[in-house]
Scaffold this motif. Structure first.
Motif, PDB file in Angstrom:
ATOM      1  N   SER A   7      14.752  -2.975  14.822  1.00 21.80           N
ATOM      2  CA  SER A   7      13.338  -3.292  14.999  1.00 21.80           C
ATOM      3  C   SER A   7      12.507  -2.031  15.197  1.00 21.80           C
ATOM      4  CB  SER A   7      13.158  -4.214  16.197  1.00 21.80           C
ATOM      5  OG  SER A   7      13.679  -3.586  17.332  1.00 21.80           O
ATOM      6  N   PHE A   8      13.164  -0.891  15.117  1.00 26.11           N
ATOM      7  CA  PHE A   8      12.442   0.354  15.316  1.00 26.11           C
ATOM      8  C   PHE A   8      12.015   0.938  13.975  1.00 26.11           C
ATOM      9  CE2 PHE A   8      14.151  -0.280  19.302  1.00 26.11           C
ATOM     10  CZ  PHE A   8      13.556   0.559  20.208  1.00 26.11           C
ATOM     11  N   THR A   9      10.801   1.346  13.904  1.00 23.53           N
ATOM     12  CA  THR A   9      10.314   1.984  12.693  1.00 23.53           C
ATOM     13  C   THR A   9      10.512   3.484  12.818  1.00 23.53           C
ATOM     14  OG1 THR A   9       8.177   2.317  13.646  1.00 23.53           O
ATOM     15  CG2 THR A   9       8.522   0.262  12.451  1.00 23.53           C
ATOM     16  N   ARG A  10      10.072   4.194  11.797  1.00 22.10           N
ATOM     17  CA  ARG A  10      10.217   5.641  11.822  1.00 22.10           C
ATOM     18  C   ARG A  10       9.487   6.239  13.031  1.00 22.10           C
ATOM     19  NH1 ARG A  10       6.906   9.355   9.849  1.00 22.10           N
ATOM     20  NH2 ARG A  10       7.731  11.462   9.716  1.00 22.10           N
ATOM     21  N   ARG A  11       8.238   5.776  13.246  1.00 21.05           N
ATOM     22  CA  ARG A  11       7.484   6.312  14.377  1.00 21.05           C
ATOM     23  C   ARG A  11       8.171   5.990  15.686  1.00 21.05           C
ATOM     24  NH1 ARG A  11       1.359   4.884  13.033  1.00 21.05           N
ATOM     25  NH2 ARG A  11       0.782   5.323  15.174  1.00 21.05           N
ATOM     26  N   GLU A  12       8.728   4.782  15.714  1.00 20.96           N
ATOM     27  CA  GLU A  12       9.432   4.344  16.896  1.00 20.96           C
ATOM     28  C   GLU A  12      10.651   5.211  17.127  1.00 20.96           C
ATOM     29  OE1 GLU A  12       7.871   2.173  18.492  1.00 20.96           O
ATOM     30  OE2 GLU A  12       9.362   2.578  20.029  1.00 20.96           O
ATOM     31  N   ASP A 456      10.595 -15.824  22.519  1.00 21.60           N
ATOM     32  CA  ASP A 456      11.417 -15.325  21.421  1.00 21.60           C
ATOM     33  C   ASP A 456      10.637 -14.333  20.567  1.00 21.60           C
ATOM     34  OD1 ASP A 456       9.691 -17.013  19.875  1.00 21.60           O
ATOM     35  OD2 ASP A 456      11.101 -18.666  20.065  1.00 21.60           O
ATOM     36  N   ARG A 457      11.355 -13.708  19.643  1.00 16.82           N
ATOM     37  CA  ARG A 457      10.755 -12.834  18.630  1.00 16.82           C
ATOM     38  C   ARG A 457      11.278 -13.314  17.287  1.00 16.82           C
ATOM     39  NH1 ARG A 457      12.460  -9.054  22.676  1.00 16.82           N
ATOM     40  NH2 ARG A 457      10.703  -7.956  23.645  1.00 16.82           N
ATOM     41  N   ARG A 458      10.398 -13.345  16.307  1.00 18.01           N
ATOM     42  CA  ARG A 458      10.806 -13.924  15.025  1.00 18.01           C
ATOM     43  C   ARG A 458      10.115 -13.181  13.895  1.00 18.01           C
ATOM     44  NH1 ARG A 458      10.731 -20.457  13.824  1.00 18.01           N
ATOM     45  NH2 ARG A 458      12.137 -20.307  12.042  1.00 18.01           N
ATOM     46  N   GLY A 468      -3.789 -16.674   3.758  1.00 16.32           N
ATOM     47  CA  GLY A 468      -4.201 -18.033   4.136  1.00 16.32           C
ATOM     48  C   GLY A 468      -4.133 -18.325   5.619  1.00 16.32           C
ATOM     49  N   GLY A 469      -3.880 -17.304   6.428  1.00 16.33           N
ATOM     50  CA  GLY A 469      -3.812 -17.547   7.861  1.00 16.33           C
ATOM     51  C   GLY A 469      -2.588 -18.345   8.282  1.00 16.33           C
ATOM     52  N   GLN A 470      -1.585 -18.352   7.418  1.00 15.51           N
ATOM     53  CA  GLN A 470      -0.384 -19.144   7.706  1.00 15.51           C
ATOM     54  C   GLN A 470       0.718 -18.246   8.245  1.00 15.51           C
ATOM     55  OE1 GLN A 470       0.886 -21.001   4.063  1.00 15.51           O
ATOM     56  NE2 GLN A 470       1.789 -22.677   5.253  1.00 15.51           N
ATOM     57  N   ILE A 471       1.415 -18.699   9.282  1.00 20.43           N
ATOM     58  CA  ILE A 471       2.568 -17.918   9.747  1.00 20.43           C
ATOM     59  C   ILE A 471       3.800 -18.446   9.027  1.00 20.43           C
ATOM     60  CG2 ILE A 471       3.887 -17.126  11.725  1.00 20.43           C
ATOM     61  CD1 ILE A 471       1.567 -17.912  13.505  1.00 20.43           C
ATOM     62  N   VAL A 472       4.363 -17.611   8.141  1.00 23.38           N
ATOM     63  CA  VAL A 472       5.595 -17.996   7.456  1.00 23.38           C
ATOM     64  C   VAL A 472       6.724 -17.141   8.023  1.00 23.38           C
ATOM     65  CG1 VAL A 472       6.780 -18.091   5.228  1.00 23.38           C
ATOM     66  CG2 VAL A 472       4.350 -18.701   5.384  1.00 23.38           C
ATOM     67  N   TYR A 473       7.637 -17.789   8.708  1.00 24.75           N
ATOM     68  CA  TYR A 473       8.753 -17.058   9.313  1.00 24.75           C
ATOM     69  C   TYR A 473       9.825 -16.795   8.276  1.00 24.75           C
ATOM     70  CZ  TYR A 473       6.564 -18.100  13.793  1.00 24.75           C
ATOM     71  OH  TYR A 473       5.687 -18.176  14.851  1.00 24.75           O
ATOM     72  N   MET A 497       7.264  -8.654  13.691  1.00 25.53           N
ATOM     73  CA  MET A 497       7.788  -9.769  14.479  1.00 25.53           C
ATOM     74  C   MET A 497       6.637 -10.531  15.132  1.00 25.53           C
ATOM     75  SD  MET A 497      11.127  -9.471  14.235  1.00 25.53           S
ATOM     76  CE  MET A 497      12.198  -9.943  15.581  1.00 25.53           C
ATOM     77  N   ALA A 498       6.869 -11.823  15.259  1.00 23.29           N
ATOM     78  CA  ALA A 498       5.987 -12.654  16.076  1.00 23.29           C
ATOM     79  C   ALA A 498       6.661 -12.763  17.440  1.00 23.29           C
ATOM     80  CB  ALA A 498       5.835 -14.024  15.443  1.00 23.29           C
ATOM     81  N   THR A 499       6.032 -12.216  18.455  1.00 24.93           N
ATOM     82  CA  THR A 499       6.604 -12.224  19.803  1.00 24.93           C
ATOM     83  C   THR A 499       5.872 -13.278  20.613  1.00 24.93           C
ATOM     84  OG1 THR A 499       7.137  -9.877  19.643  1.00 24.93           O
ATOM     85  CG2 THR A 499       7.032 -10.815  21.868  1.00 24.93           C
TER      86      THR A 499
END
Ligand SMILES: [Cu+2]
Length: 535
Positions: A7-12, A456-458, A468-473, A497-499
């Motif tokens: 879950s870590f990016t380059r900056r992270e 959770d995180r997803r 469309g403002g839709q959350i697609v997991y 992630m959606a936390t």
């Protein structure tokens, strides 16, 4: 249990690994936010390590008593803390550094109280009228018509009436003070106080304006955890120093707009010292760890690879100890740790942050018998059921970039600080906040006033939400790690992630804030007011 590194990016990665702002700047060469050429820096690696003992902040004594603001017939302890400029030695071989701190120390003196025992603190601004770090007057709230030196203290983790919470616009100038009321009607926990002035928090905290605040209670006392001289505070932050030993804060190449999106230093201060050592006995110790850094996520481990135990999170004890080999702690977070040195008599153990050295434990050959305990169950953390939530808010974490993809500012729900308040939970109601992170960074998101639980995180697909403002997991929900399964006030919201967090808005009605605890982000729009309304 370590956090997933995926879950870590380059900056992270850069942030946790200690590869510095230099690396970041290289990645952004030519861009507006590339860091300007800095003056000669102190060569941290040339310093001799472990020559200074770990300082332990003093416990602040009350300056008297004052009437209780809600029950004036009774009195409560009154403390006074003055913010001043001073010089301190961060290392034996570094010239004294100009700092700002409470009672001429950084971290400031520690406050300690018991659950349900209120107190007053008078926060006095006795600083000079000029700032010694680079203010960006294009940042909201820090315009050129504002006084350069402004402070307001927030008690992070405190359930506090709004007028004592340290609202970022409640700042005051040198010569003024503010007396705040802290009811402390909450469980035992490690809180901390720090500056929160609008648009310059990153500079005021970097200068040294923070300290610790402990609430104790009888439940915790009954656990027989290591205490007294076996309970040690560790406040960590990273800084950069110039060749004269003075604080150096990074700036962009644009002198009109010196703000940078991240400020990392190669020098890690523990309770204000560089590479300190602590003499310990071969027994259990309790360490109260605070990440007071502006932006660095610490990834800590012990050089002998020994395991340790996390017994508490931001706002109190975990249900049971969690065994760890390393710990990721984000800015603003606290961790309550037990390290058992009993099998390591005579050893020297280094605390590492990936490739960087933090401090050293020197374990003596013998010590007094250890009568403390590490119970297998600690404190019940009653789960807030999702079904108790009367509202779910979807809130985005975003970044506004220029044409060269350099960040200009960070936004919560695409809104600026000054826009109308949109989050107005009812007092005592339960809500779920779903934090959608559209950026490449992990953001430690902090809500004032309340304690929450991570649901959770997803992973989600940003494109659908844009269109469309839709959350697609695009993956299964991941429950919080075992060492996050307690009361929190700051949550690591990872990129893509959606936390989801769930909280009851108990305490006091009024206006508070929620924000990213990377102080560079918080100062540049990644902070919003929210209002708890009486039904
Ligand atoms: Cu952030």
């Amino acid at each position: 249990m370590t956090r997933r590194l995926t879950s870590f990016t380059r900056r992270e990665f850069l942030r946790t690994s200690g590869v510095l702002a230099a690396g970041l700047a290289a990645g952004r060469a030519g861009g507006h936010q590339a860091q300007a050429a800095s003056p000669p820096q102190l060569n941290i690696n040339a310093l001799e390590k472990f020559v200074d003992p770990l300082p332990l902040p003093v416990l602040l004594r009350p300056a008297g008593t004052r009437p209780h603001p809600e029950h004036p017939s009774s009195t409560i302890p009154y403390f006074k803390l003055a913010m001043r400029q001073f010089r301190a030695k961060v290392h034996r071989d570094v010239s004294p550094t100009v700092l700002w701190g409470f009672a001429q120390t950084s971290p400031g003196p520690t406050l300690e109280t018991r659950s349900g025992e209120p107190l007053l603190v008078e926060w006095a601004n006795e600083l000079p009228t000029a700032h010694f770090l680079p203010i960006d007057h294009t940042v909201h709230g820090a315009e050129a018509d504002k006084p350069a030196v402004r402070v307001v203290t927030h008690l992070h983790g405190g359930k506090v009436p709004a007028k004592s919470d340290g609202y970022p616009e409640d700042w005051f100038t040198p010569g003024k003070s503010a007396t705040y009321f802290y009811p402390n009607s909450q469980d035992a926990a490690h809180l901390w106080y720090h500056d929160h002035a609008l648009g310059i928090t990153r500079l005021n905290v970097y200068a040294g304006l923070f300290g610790n605040f402990f609430i104790r209670d009888s439940f915790e006392d009954g656990l027989n955890l290591p205490r007294g001289k076996y309970e040690i505070l560790l406040s960590l932050c990273d800084r950069s120093f110039d060749s004269q030993g003075q604080l150096s804060y990074p700036v962009s190449p644009d002198p009109q707009s010196p703000w940078v999106p991240d400020a990392f230093g190669d020098a890690i201060l523990v309770n204000g010292k560089l590479f300190p050592y602590l003499e310990v006995e071969p027994r259990k110790y309790r360490f109260r760890l605070l990440n007071a850094a502006n932006g660095r996520f610490f990834h800590l481990a012990l050089s002998n690879k020994q395991e340790f135990h996390q017994i508490g999170t931001d706002l109190g004890l975990l249900p049971s100890p969690v065994t760890l080999k390393s710990l990721v702690i984000a800015p603003g977070e606290r961790a309550d740790l037990i390290i058992n040195f009993s099998a390591h008599a005579g050893e020297q153990i280094t605390v590492t942050n990936d490739t960087l050295t933090v401090m050293q434990f020197r374990v003596s050959k013998t010590g007094k018998p250890d009568t403390s305990s590490l119970p297998s169950t600690l404190r019940v953390v009653p789960k807030i059921p999702e079904s108790a939530a009367v509202n779910t808010r979807v809130l985005t974490l975003g970044e506004k970039d220029d044409k060269a993809a350099n960040p200009l500012m960070m936004l919560l729900n695409n809104a600026h600080w000054g826009m109308p308040v949109t989050e107005k939970p009812a007092l005592n109601s339960v809500e779920i906040w779903n934090l959608l992170n559209f950026t490449d960074d992990s953001h430690p998101i902090h809500l004032h006033q309340v304690r929450f639980q991570i649901l959770d995180r997803r992973p989600f697909e940003p494109e659908y939400y844009y269109k469309g403002g839709q959350i697609v997991y695009i993956g299964a929900p991941v429950p919080p790690a075992a060492n996050e399964a307690g009361w929190k006030d700051t949550v690591q919201a990872h990129p893509g992630m959606a936390t989801r967090i769930v909280t009851r808005f108990e305490g006091y009605p009024g206006r508070y804030v929620w924000h990213c605890h990377i102080l560079e982000h918080e100062d540049n729009e990644m902070m919003r007011p929210y209002e708890i309304v009486s039904p």
